[in-house]
Write a protein that holds these residues in place. Sequence first.
Motif, PDB file in Angstrom:
ATOM      1  N   UNK A  98       0.812  -1.207   0.000  1.00 44.03           N
ATOM      2  CA  UNK A  98       0.000   0.000   0.000  1.00 44.03           C
ATOM      3  C   UNK A  98       0.848   1.259   0.000  1.00 44.03           C
ATOM      4  N   UNK A  99       1.929   1.247   0.789  1.00 45.70           N
ATOM      5  CA  UNK A  99       2.827   2.403   0.862  1.00 45.70           C
ATOM      6  C   UNK A  99       3.493   2.658  -0.487  1.00 45.70           C
ATOM      7  N   UNK A 100       3.867   1.595  -1.176  1.00 40.99           N
ATOM      8  CA  UNK A 100       4.487   1.733  -2.494  1.00 40.99           C
ATOM      9  C   UNK A 100       3.515   2.345  -3.497  1.00 40.99           C
ATOM     10  N   UNK A 101       2.265   1.908  -3.445  1.00 39.50           N
ATOM     11  CA  UNK A 101       1.255   2.437  -4.362  1.00 39.50           C
ATOM     12  C   UNK A 101       0.896   3.879  -4.042  1.00 39.50           C
ATOM     13  N   UNK A 102       1.052   4.292  -2.781  1.00 39.75           N
ATOM     14  CA  UNK A 102       0.676   5.654  -2.365  1.00 39.75           C
ATOM     15  C   UNK A 102       1.450   6.725  -3.125  1.00 39.75           C
ATOM     16  N   UNK A 103       2.663   6.386  -3.589  1.00 37.79           N
ATOM     17  CA  UNK A 103       3.478   7.353  -4.324  1.00 37.79           C
ATOM     18  C   UNK A 103       2.845   7.730  -5.656  1.00 37.79           C
TER      19      UNK A 103
END
Length: 251
Positions: free
Chosen positions: A222-227
């Motif tokens: 999820x953190x990776x996609x947030x970018x």
Amino acid sequence: MDISTVIMMLLIGVFGGFISGLVGIGGAIIIYPAILLLPPLFGVPPYSAYIASGLTSSQVFFSTLSGSLKARKKTEFSPPLVIYMSGGMITGSMLGAFLANLFNAAFVNTIYIIIALLALILMFIKVESRSGEPAFNKPLLVIIGLFVGIISGIVGAGGAFIIIPILLVLFKLPMNMVVANSIVIAFISSIGAFIIKLIQGYIPLEDALFLIIGSIIFAPLGLKLSKKIPNFIQKWIISILIIVAIIQLIF
């Protein structure tokens, strides 16, 4: 433990972990009502508000830990912001975890709804983000952290769903900075509540295990996609989650 419980906990953990990484929260805003409301749909005996709170604290602790390991490497990560706000929150969360025993389930749910409504209102207040290197009012960070920590400790949440609107509106921080720091703040603040509720016996370990497994795997994703997601979409995701949680608990 039967297979229905395993599947239910894995699904809740996967969703909660992914959301925690995507928008910088611990996932409690949706995990807590999900644990209360989903068991009957899976043919599983319902959990009490105290057990749901304990399981939520375990999910928040491990999902934010997983996301924090990635977030602290971001350029937007701010050690002063994290240290002062989380310092107040970890103290408040431990106090809140103790105070939770003094209240009945209805009161705990009411507190959750009130704070969620406050967070929702703040999300719709438009402010211009500060440009340049932000300067923080350190005593204010500690005081706000203490208050949010007490509330999050009662519910078993990391408190990030209220931290995010506060950082956006009161401190006027850009969304990418808020996401990078709020998940670390939520992790540190969740330590006290998690330990207290574990000691109190409100975390059934077998149930929590699969909740945690789903969380720690999907939080970094999820953190990776947030970018790649625009700020306004992240804000709307948080707002929708808050609305869904409020509706579920009221009805």
